[in-house]
Scaffold this motif. Sequence first.
Motif, short mmCIF file in Angstrom:
data_model
loop_
_atom_site.label_atom_id
_atom_site.label_comp_id
_atom_site.label_asym_id
_atom_site.label_seq_id
_atom_site.Cartn_x
_atom_site.Cartn_y
_atom_site.Cartn_z
N LEU A 174 45.68 46.43 41.04
CA LEU A 174 45.89 46.03 42.43
C LEU A 174 44.62 46.34 43.21
CD1 LEU A 174 49.48 47.45 42.37
CD2 LEU A 174 48.92 45.02 42.61
N GLU A 175 43.95 45.29 43.68
CA GLU A 175 42.64 45.47 44.32
C GLU A 175 42.87 45.73 45.82
OE1 GLU A 175 39.70 42.60 42.85
OE2 GLU A 175 39.69 43.84 41.05
N ASP A 176 42.83 47.00 46.15
CA ASP A 176 43.27 47.46 47.48
C ASP A 176 42.15 48.17 48.24
OD1 ASP A 176 43.04 49.65 45.82
OD2 ASP A 176 44.83 50.67 46.59
N ALA A 213 32.51 47.56 47.37
CA ALA A 213 32.68 46.11 47.46
C ALA A 213 33.13 45.52 46.12
CB ALA A 213 31.39 45.47 47.95
N TYR A 214 33.68 44.30 46.22
CA TYR A 214 34.37 43.65 45.11
C TYR A 214 33.60 43.61 43.79
CZ TYR A 214 35.77 39.54 42.36
OH TYR A 214 36.08 38.68 41.34
N HIS A 215 32.36 43.08 43.79
CA HIS A 215 31.67 42.88 42.51
C HIS A 215 31.53 44.19 41.73
CE1 HIS A 215 30.70 38.74 43.24
NE2 HIS A 215 29.94 39.00 44.27
N GLY A 265 43.52 42.18 28.47
CA GLY A 265 43.39 41.28 29.62
C GLY A 265 43.75 42.03 30.89
N ARG A 266 43.50 41.39 32.02
CA ARG A 266 43.89 42.03 33.29
C ARG A 266 44.16 40.96 34.33
NH1 ARG A 266 40.23 39.82 36.93
NH2 ARG A 266 38.19 40.77 36.90
N PHE A 267 45.13 41.28 35.20
CA PHE A 267 45.33 40.46 36.38
C PHE A 267 44.98 41.35 37.57
CE2 PHE A 267 48.18 38.56 39.70
CZ PHE A 267 47.38 37.44 39.88
N ALA A 268 44.14 40.84 38.48
CA ALA A 268 43.54 41.71 39.50
C ALA A 268 43.67 41.12 40.90
CB ALA A 268 42.08 41.98 39.15
N PRO A 269 44.90 40.98 41.41
CA PRO A 269 45.05 40.39 42.75
C PRO A 269 44.61 41.34 43.86
CG PRO A 269 47.16 41.20 41.99
CD PRO A 269 46.20 41.40 40.85
N SER A 270 44.05 40.79 44.92
CA SER A 270 43.77 41.59 46.10
C SER A 270 45.07 41.76 46.86
CB SER A 270 42.76 40.88 47.01
OG SER A 270 41.57 40.69 46.30
N THR A 271 45.30 42.96 47.37
CA THR A 271 46.57 43.20 48.07
C THR A 271 46.36 43.04 49.58
OG1 THR A 271 46.13 45.56 48.05
CG2 THR A 271 47.44 44.68 46.24
N ASP A 325 38.24 29.29 41.53
CA ASP A 325 37.59 29.65 42.79
C ASP A 325 36.65 30.85 42.62
OD1 ASP A 325 40.03 30.97 42.21
OD2 ASP A 325 40.17 31.74 44.25
N LEU A 326 36.84 31.60 41.53
CA LEU A 326 35.99 32.79 41.30
C LEU A 326 34.85 32.50 40.32
CD1 LEU A 326 38.87 35.38 41.19
CD2 LEU A 326 37.08 35.27 42.92
N ALA A 327 34.77 31.26 39.83
CA ALA A 327 33.81 30.96 38.75
C ALA A 327 32.36 31.25 39.16
CB ALA A 327 33.96 29.50 38.31
N VAL A 365 40.83 36.21 32.68
CA VAL A 365 41.38 34.88 32.94
C VAL A 365 41.65 34.83 34.43
CG1 VAL A 365 43.41 33.43 32.58
CG2 VAL A 365 42.38 34.65 30.64
N ARG A 366 41.06 33.89 35.14
CA ARG A 366 41.22 33.85 36.59
C ARG A 366 40.96 32.44 37.10
NH1 ARG A 366 36.00 37.61 38.25
NH2 ARG A 366 34.40 36.22 37.45
N GLY A 367 41.26 32.22 38.36
CA GLY A 367 41.15 30.89 38.95
C GLY A 367 39.70 30.45 39.09
N ALA A 419 33.21 47.15 42.11
CA ALA A 419 34.49 47.73 41.72
C ALA A 419 35.06 46.96 40.54
CB ALA A 419 35.44 47.71 42.90
N SER A 420 34.95 45.65 40.60
CA SER A 420 35.55 44.82 39.56
C SER A 420 34.90 45.08 38.18
CB SER A 420 35.40 43.36 40.00
OG SER A 420 35.93 42.51 39.04
N VAL A 421 33.57 45.09 38.11
CA VAL A 421 32.95 45.27 36.79
C VAL A 421 33.15 46.69 36.27
CG1 VAL A 421 31.23 43.45 37.19
CG2 VAL A 421 30.57 45.81 37.49
N1 GLU Z 1 40.89 40.34 43.63
C1 GLU Z 1 40.32 39.04 43.43
C2 GLU Z 1 41.19 38.00 44.09
O1 GLU Z 1 42.39 38.25 44.26
C3 GLU Z 1 40.22 38.61 42.00
C4 GLU Z 1 39.38 39.45 41.18
C5 GLU Z 1 39.10 38.89 39.80
O2 GLU Z 1 40.01 38.32 39.15
O3 GLU Z 1 37.99 39.09 39.39
O4 GLU Z 1 40.70 36.95 44.42
#
Ligand code: GLU
Length: 319
Positions: free
Chosen positions: A44-46, A182-184, A8-14, A204-206, A200-202, A186-188
Amino acid sequence: MSGAPPVGRFAPSTTGRAHPGTLLAALLCWLDARSRGARVVLRLEDLDPDRCRPELATGMREDLAWLGLDWDAVTLQSAQRLHHEAALDQLAAAGVLYPCRCSRADLRKHAQRAPDGGFRYPGTCRSRALPATGWRNSKDSLRVRLARGELRLRDESGLDLSQDPSAGFGDPVVRRRDGAIAYHLASVVDDASAGVTRIVRGRDLATTTATQIRIQQQLGLAAPTYRHHFLLMEERGGKLAKLHGAVDTSTLRSEMSASALVGFLAWAAGLRPTEAATTPAELLPAFEWNHVQPTDRKVTWTSPKLTLCDDAARRPRSA
Ligand code: GLU
């Protein structure tokens, strides 16, 4: 099925201090992973040079450790640049990378709405070619030409995420004009290189999931399992908005203990009948997704206390 353990991963933007919603997302992601013996990494998404600062990345790590969460690895997204560039090389070689000169104002002018309420990219530059000397020499932003067609998709919670991302959002920017990835993309790319199998994420990202799966497909990457969870909301200007801004972790940490905050989050999530203080480790043995609150919760912060203020909070619960 392979015998490899799930990851799993948690990926917050900093881009700012953590707020209660960030901590809830981290807690649920950590409980999901640890309760099934998965590895879990903190990424850490920086990448946004305008909004990310090194001290915010450090602060995020400290805030999550304060809450009682630990990680098998911690990575900075900015350290993955070579992987991101290799993916851009691959998209360029496949002939699906193109330069785009459209500004946000151009998108607004076209006034086509995307599923998240923002503006859809109408494909204005879709037939432009990269410079003959390669994408690195383009001064424009770069987009990926998404394959068209509906992706039929439900996440693990049953949420229907079906969408034709090319029709819904249009081709995403994968490298910004200022050079930032950009986010998409880098994330994949980072999920794949870390071997992530569970996201697993909120909620709002669905709506971003279909675009990300389409990019995975175009890069030949495996799709992880996705699960989207409820959000903490607050009332702002008569509407409900993501609980942001009202209080950040520097205030929370000076006014609440970590165990009181975990107790509140666990209660708001439906994992415990009261908001009595607890720790992430104490929540582990009984953690199950079917105990987790399915819909968003309304919360207010009145120093020094978070309060649930939706109808569900007013209904008596049995212990
Ligand atoms: N960095 C994104 C955010 O904090 C989330 C990325 C993800 O979980 O895919 O909203």
